[in-house]
Structures are given as structure tokens and as C-alpha cells.
Design a protein around this motif. Structure first.
Motif, PDB file in Angstrom:
ATOM      1  N   ARG A 189       0.831  -1.205   0.000  1.00 30.93           N
ATOM      2  CA  ARG A 189       0.000   0.000   0.000  1.00 30.93           C
ATOM      3  C   ARG A 189       0.866   1.257   0.000  1.00 30.93           C
ATOM      4  O   ARG A 189       0.535   2.268  -0.638  1.00 30.93           O
ATOM      5  N   TYR A 190       2.001   1.224   0.704  1.00 35.62           N
ATOM      6  CA  TYR A 190       2.932   2.357   0.733  1.00 35.62           C
ATOM      7  C   TYR A 190       3.544   2.585  -0.648  1.00 35.62           C
ATOM      8  O   TYR A 190       3.638   3.717  -1.119  1.00 35.62           O
ATOM      9  N   ILE A 191       3.921   1.512  -1.313  1.00 39.13           N
ATOM     10  CA  ILE A 191       4.487   1.624  -2.664  1.00 39.13           C
ATOM     11  C   ILE A 191       3.446   2.182  -3.633  1.00 39.13           C
ATOM     12  O   ILE A 191       3.758   3.030  -4.474  1.00 39.13           O
TER      13      ILE A 191
ATOM     14  N   SER B 135       1.425   6.624  -6.972  1.00 32.63           N
ATOM     15  CA  SER B 135       0.312   7.484  -7.366  1.00 32.63           C
ATOM     16  C   SER B 135       0.524   8.934  -6.938  1.00 32.63           C
ATOM     17  O   SER B 135      -0.274   9.794  -7.289  1.00 32.63           O
ATOM     18  N   GLY B 136       1.580   9.229  -6.196  1.00 28.09           N
ATOM     19  CA  GLY B 136       1.892  10.599  -5.804  1.00 28.09           C
ATOM     20  C   GLY B 136       1.170  11.062  -4.557  1.00 28.09           C
ATOM     21  O   GLY B 136       1.164  12.253  -4.256  1.00 28.09           O
ATOM     22  N   LYS B 137       0.577  10.172  -3.803  1.00 33.30           N
ATOM     23  CA  LYS B 137      -0.138  10.559  -2.585  1.00 33.30           C
ATOM     24  C   LYS B 137       0.810  10.746  -1.397  1.00 33.30           C
ATOM     25  O   LYS B 137       0.442  11.383  -0.422  1.00 33.30           O
ATOM     26  N   GLU B 138       2.008  10.213  -1.486  1.00 37.88           N
ATOM     27  CA  GLU B 138       2.966  10.285  -0.389  1.00 37.88           C
ATOM     28  C   GLU B 138       4.021  11.349  -0.691  1.00 37.88           C
ATOM     29  O   GLU B 138       4.530  11.446  -1.808  1.00 37.88           O
ATOM     30  N   ASP B 139       4.355  12.173   0.311  1.00 32.76           N
ATOM     31  CA  ASP B 139       5.353  13.222   0.175  1.00 32.76           C
ATOM     32  C   ASP B 139       6.743  12.603   0.236  1.00 32.76           C
ATOM     33  O   ASP B 139       7.101  11.944   1.211  1.00 32.76           O
TER      34      ASP B 139
END
Length: 131
Positions: free
Chosen positions: A53-55, A60-64
Motif C-alpha cells: 500500500r505504501y508503494i 500514485s503521488g499521494k505520499e510526500d
């Protein structure tokens, strides 16, 4: 020699009584033990799921990513996996994604609108077909 046999019988009686007392609440202990074993077995599966899920969030660009990619996924990506949804194949544990992501699930339809049979008033073992 008689004292040894006497002490041996006392030891057997005491240890047997203790064993019977320990095994009285076996059902309760068995459920608690199995719950703990299932939690231990699901730890690697939860970690793999959180990593996936982190990958996906990174792709998708949701994580900074200004601080860089963390070696382990943050806590928000971990989710509670029920042991009932896990299939075991040999030593491998596999689970299908939750139904929340399943788009093929449809509500059940009623198979019939009216009763097909009615019970006889005098004998409940006799069924009469409804036309």
C-alpha cells in the motif's frame, strides 16, 4: 523400600490432581492461545500488505517524498487483517483483498416472492404445494 513406593504414590496423586486442575478451563485457554498464534502468524502478512500500500501511494503521488522514502511503511498503511480471510496453503498464507475493493460483489436477489409450500394444520410433517 515401602517408603519409596509410598512417596512415589503421593507424588503421582499430587501431580495427577494438579494436572486435572490445570486442564479444567482448557476451552478458554485454547481460544486465547489460538488467538495469539493467529496474531503472530499474521504479522508478516500485515507488513507485506502495508508495504504494498505504501508503494502504491508513492507511485500514485499521494505520499510526500521530500524527506525520502522510509525503509518501513508508516502506521497509516497498516490495516487489521482478519484471520478468517486468510487462506493457508502449506506454510504460505494468502489472502484476497477485502470486499471493500471488490466491484463484482452484488446484493443477493430473492429466489421467490411467495411461499412454495404450506404445512398441514393437523399434521406438520405434510406439506401442500401453493399454486
Amino acid at each position: 523400600m515401602e517408603k519409596i513406593i509410598k512417596y512415589l504414590w503421593i507424588f503421582v496423586a499430587v501431580s495427577g490432581s494438579f494436572g486435572m486442575l490445570v486442564n479444567l478451563p482448557y476451552d478458554t485457554w485454547e481460544q486465547a492461545y489460538l488467538k495469539e498464534v493467529h496474531q503472530i502468524q499474521l504479522v508478516p502478512l500485515k507488513r507485506i500488505d502495508a508495504t504494498n500500500r505504501y508503494i502504491e501511494a508513492i507511485e500514485s503521488g499521494k505520499e510526500d517524498l521530500s524527506q525520502g522514502i522510509k525503509p518501513s511503511p508508516p502506521k497509516k498503511y497498516y490495516r487489521d487483517i482478519k484471520y478468517q480471510s486468510v487462506k493457508r496453503i502449506g506454510r504460505l498464507y494468502i489472502y484476497d483483498d477485502y470486499p471493500e475493493h471488490d466491484t463484482t460483489a452484488q446484493p443477493e436477489e430473492k429466489k421467490y416472492q411467495k411461499p412454495l409450500y404450506r404445512r398441514d394444520k393437523d399434521n406438520p410433517y405434510i406439506l401442500h404445494k401453493v399454486y
